[in-house]
Design a protein around this motif. Sequence first.
Motif, short mmCIF file in Angstrom:
data_model
loop_
_atom_site.label_atom_id
_atom_site.label_comp_id
_atom_site.label_asym_id
_atom_site.label_seq_id
_atom_site.Cartn_x
_atom_site.Cartn_y
_atom_site.Cartn_z
N VAL A 25 0.84 -1.20 0.00
CA VAL A 25 0.00 0.00 0.00
C VAL A 25 0.88 1.25 0.00
N LEU A 26 1.94 1.24 0.78
CA LEU A 26 2.84 2.40 0.83
C LEU A 26 3.55 2.63 -0.50
N VAL A 27 3.94 1.57 -1.17
CA VAL A 27 4.60 1.71 -2.48
C VAL A 27 3.61 2.29 -3.49
N LEU A 28 2.39 1.80 -3.50
CA LEU A 28 1.37 2.32 -4.41
C LEU A 28 1.07 3.78 -4.11
N LEU A 29 0.95 4.13 -2.84
CA LEU A 29 0.70 5.52 -2.46
C LEU A 29 1.87 6.42 -2.88
N GLY A 30 3.08 5.95 -2.69
CA GLY A 30 4.25 6.73 -3.11
C GLY A 30 4.28 6.96 -4.61
N ALA A 31 3.92 5.92 -5.38
CA ALA A 31 3.88 6.07 -6.84
C ALA A 31 2.82 7.07 -7.26
N ALA A 32 1.66 7.00 -6.64
CA ALA A 32 0.58 7.95 -6.97
C ALA A 32 0.98 9.38 -6.63
N LEU A 33 1.61 9.58 -5.49
CA LEU A 33 2.06 10.92 -5.11
C LEU A 33 3.14 11.43 -6.06
N SER A 34 3.97 10.53 -6.55
CA SER A 34 4.99 10.93 -7.52
C SER A 34 4.35 11.44 -8.81
N VAL A 35 3.30 10.77 -9.27
CA VAL A 35 2.61 11.21 -10.48
C VAL A 35 1.96 12.57 -10.25
N VAL A 36 1.33 12.76 -9.12
CA VAL A 36 0.71 14.06 -8.82
C VAL A 36 1.77 15.15 -8.76
N GLY A 37 2.90 14.85 -8.14
CA GLY A 37 3.99 15.83 -8.09
C GLY A 37 4.51 16.17 -9.48
N ALA A 38 4.63 15.15 -10.33
CA ALA A 38 5.10 15.39 -11.70
C ALA A 38 4.10 16.23 -12.48
N MET A 39 2.81 16.02 -12.24
CA MET A 39 1.79 16.82 -12.92
C MET A 39 1.86 18.28 -12.48
N VAL A 40 2.09 18.52 -11.21
CA VAL A 40 2.20 19.89 -10.72
C VAL A 40 3.41 20.57 -11.35
N VAL A 41 4.53 19.88 -11.40
CA VAL A 41 5.75 20.45 -11.99
C VAL A 41 5.53 20.74 -13.47
N ASP A 42 4.92 19.81 -14.20
CA ASP A 42 4.69 20.02 -15.62
C ASP A 42 3.71 21.16 -15.87
N HIS A 43 2.70 21.30 -15.02
CA HIS A 43 1.78 22.42 -15.20
C HIS A 43 2.48 23.74 -14.93
N ARG A 44 3.34 23.77 -13.93
CA ARG A 44 4.10 25.00 -13.65
C ARG A 44 5.04 25.33 -14.82
#
Length: 119
Positions: A25-44
Amino acid sequence: MSRRGAVERDERGAASVLVLALAGVLVLLGAALSVVGAMVVDHRTAQSAADLAVLAAARVLADGGDACGAAGRVAAANGADLTSCVVAGREVRVGTRVSGPRWLGQRGDLEAEARAGPG
């Protein structure tokens, strides 16, 4: 053998299963947070490119040059594609796009718009 010894022997390894499940569960949560972080960076990135492109376009327009050409060069220099450029009088509007993160089949790109001009 006591009843208590039989119960302990039956529960052996139960904590290992729980730890493995929680780790998954922690690995899956970490991967999902990484994608959200990448989306924020790309939008910026898209928004920064749009802001800089529209400022360059407005400056070139004030000098009587090719505003959309300048906007395209600045957007490309900042890692974005120019998707739109509209000059109306002394006002310039531009749109930019950057590729979003590709995870689990996502295909969405991130877009941004900016405007420069009087009023």
